[in-house]
Motif scaffolding. Sequence first.
Motif, PDB file in Angstrom:
ATOM      1  N   ALA A 200      15.374   5.138   6.101  1.00  0.00           N
ATOM      2  CA  ALA A 200      15.910   4.447   6.811  1.00  0.00           C
ATOM      3  C   ALA A 200      16.050   4.492   8.134  1.00  0.00           C
ATOM      4  CB  ALA A 200      17.220   3.553   5.945  1.00  0.00           C
ATOM      5  N   LEU A 201      15.499   3.850   8.921  1.00  0.00           N
ATOM      6  CA  LEU A 201      15.622   4.505  10.683  1.00  0.00           C
ATOM      7  C   LEU A 201      16.466   2.592  11.243  1.00  0.00           C
ATOM      8  CD1 LEU A 201      12.418   5.727  10.955  1.00  0.00           C
ATOM      9  CD2 LEU A 201      14.296   6.723   9.815  1.00  0.00           C
ATOM     10  N   SER A 202      16.948   3.841  12.321  1.00  0.00           N
ATOM     11  CA  SER A 202      17.646   2.314  13.555  1.00  0.00           C
ATOM     12  C   SER A 202      17.205   2.881  14.526  1.00  0.00           C
ATOM     13  CB  SER A 202      19.019   3.147  13.089  1.00  0.00           C
ATOM     14  OG  SER A 202      19.618   1.871  14.189  1.00  0.00           O
ATOM     15  N   ILE A 203      16.426   2.225  15.207  1.00  0.00           N
ATOM     16  CA  ILE A 203      16.402   2.308  17.196  1.00  0.00           C
ATOM     17  C   ILE A 203      17.691   2.096  18.139  1.00  0.00           C
ATOM     18  CG2 ILE A 203      14.898   1.354  19.204  1.00  0.00           C
ATOM     19  CD1 ILE A 203      12.745   1.363  16.812  1.00  0.00           C
ATOM     20  N   LYS A 204      18.206   0.348  16.933  1.00  0.00           N
ATOM     21  CA  LYS A 204      19.611   0.247  17.649  1.00  0.00           C
ATOM     22  C   LYS A 204      21.198   0.821  17.969  1.00  0.00           C
ATOM     23  CE  LYS A 204      22.258  -2.554  14.951  1.00  0.00           C
ATOM     24  NZ  LYS A 204      23.384  -3.851  14.696  1.00  0.00           N
ATOM     25  N   ALA A 205      20.850   1.750  16.756  1.00  0.00           N
ATOM     26  CA  ALA A 205      21.704   3.038  16.518  1.00  0.00           C
ATOM     27  C   ALA A 205      22.147   3.860  18.177  1.00  0.00           C
ATOM     28  CB  ALA A 205      22.139   4.081  15.281  1.00  0.00           C
ATOM     29  N   LEU A 206      20.538   4.192  18.690  1.00  0.00           N
ATOM     30  CA  LEU A 206      20.631   5.168  20.261  1.00  0.00           C
ATOM     31  C   LEU A 206      20.950   4.295  21.002  1.00  0.00           C
ATOM     32  CD1 LEU A 206      17.679   7.379  18.262  1.00  0.00           C
ATOM     33  CD2 LEU A 206      20.272   7.479  18.287  1.00  0.00           C
ATOM     34  N   LYS A 207      20.799   3.008  21.317  1.00  0.00           N
ATOM     35  CA  LYS A 207      20.792   2.358  22.426  1.00  0.00           C
ATOM     36  C   LYS A 207      22.335   1.586  22.431  1.00  0.00           C
ATOM     37  CE  LYS A 207      16.321   0.570  22.247  1.00  0.00           C
ATOM     38  NZ  LYS A 207      15.415  -0.910  22.349  1.00  0.00           N
ATOM     39  N   GLU A 208      22.741   1.616  23.808  1.00  0.00           N
ATOM     40  CA  GLU A 208      24.043   1.679  24.254  1.00  0.00           C
ATOM     41  C   GLU A 208      24.186   0.353  23.198  1.00  0.00           C
ATOM     42  OE1 GLU A 208      27.731   1.599  27.359  1.00  0.00           O
ATOM     43  OE2 GLU A 208      25.938   2.127  27.447  1.00  0.00           O
TER      44      GLU A 208
END
Length: 420
Positions: A353-361
Amino acid sequence: MSENNSNDNNDLLNALNSIETVKVGDVVKAEVLAIDDDKQAIVGIEGTGIEGVVPQKELSTKPVSDINDVVKVGDTLDLVVISKIGSDKEGGSYLLSVRRLEARKVWDEIQKKYEAGETIEAPVTQVVKGGLVVDAGVRGFVPASMISDHFVEDLNQFKGQTLTFKIIEIEPSENRLILSHRALVEQEKAAKRDEIMSTLKAGETVTGKVARLTSFGAFVDLGGVDGLVHVSEIAYERVEKPSDVLKVGQEVKVKVLSVDPDRNRISLSIKQTLPEPWDGIEEKAPEGSVLEGTVKRLTSFGAFVEVFPGVEGLVHISQIAHEHIATPNDVLSTGETVKVKVLEVHPDAHRLALSIKALKEKPAGSEERHEQPKQQQRAPRKQAAPTQMSTDDDDEGFTLGDLVGDQLKNAQKKADSDNK
């Protein structure tokens, strides 16, 4: 007439009758009487009293640079009569040849081998339009279509090589000798194929060389027989074209998947000889780690991102951006490189399970979206089996919560509000 004269006449007649006649095609013995201008040998044909001429080029089947190297006065030669060259009271003179007599013997030998089904060996002397010329004692021709079992673009590679040939056609009277190397190549390959097919077992790992590349896979030569590595068995990651990752002549290890002697088919796999891409995934992609990957597929519920060769994880649509998006296609494209954060690792189920938004402010003033409970969102495959959905997209075993995401949560909130 006196008795003495009568006897003399009878002796002369008997002597004349004893002289053998010479005909074209006869094989005769002759003594070298002289060397004429270092260009031809003058010979006397035994038992005839007739002289003949042997030109320098007719003294041997091989080129002669100096006539004195091959004959000298007093030598006795076996010759064949080629033609008559003049006429006189002594019976005329004849053109004779050593070379053609030797060629006749060679033709006889080749004829016997042809009838017995035997092969011959001969060096390739010339490359001509349409094939090869070989020296089999006589001139032989190998058509281009009979050189190998596959198309050969440059025939010059065979010049100077000594090859084995099958006799296809022989006609000495027309100096025609047609040979085939392809027939022997095919026979040899058939024998090797039968041997390999009888000993090769499914499940074993062997080494081979890439022989041909096609759009659907690679043919690997196992030492006389080719096996097919389907494009799906080349690597754990998706391979569009075999030529992208393999080269003709490359040595590869392959696992034998199946052997079908009746259809002469061998199925092979390269990827099954490689380390399993999910092995050690907890160490390579622990929860909380940040990885770089490539967007491989976009679905209605999220994006599949390859973070290691053969290892894909799901970025749920709710984990793509802080703001609401209708579909992943709104912000992502296939082939795009993205950074992702690992939320969960399920090695047995082969799921990340991955996330892109977790690395964005988080944008200022935006409302934090509510996430689904872990147990609902990431139930193990076996527990989720009754509620898994099959769609046209490959859901990779993700749960109902994975597929409907925030829609399920929003529907629940609305139901709770209506009950109030």
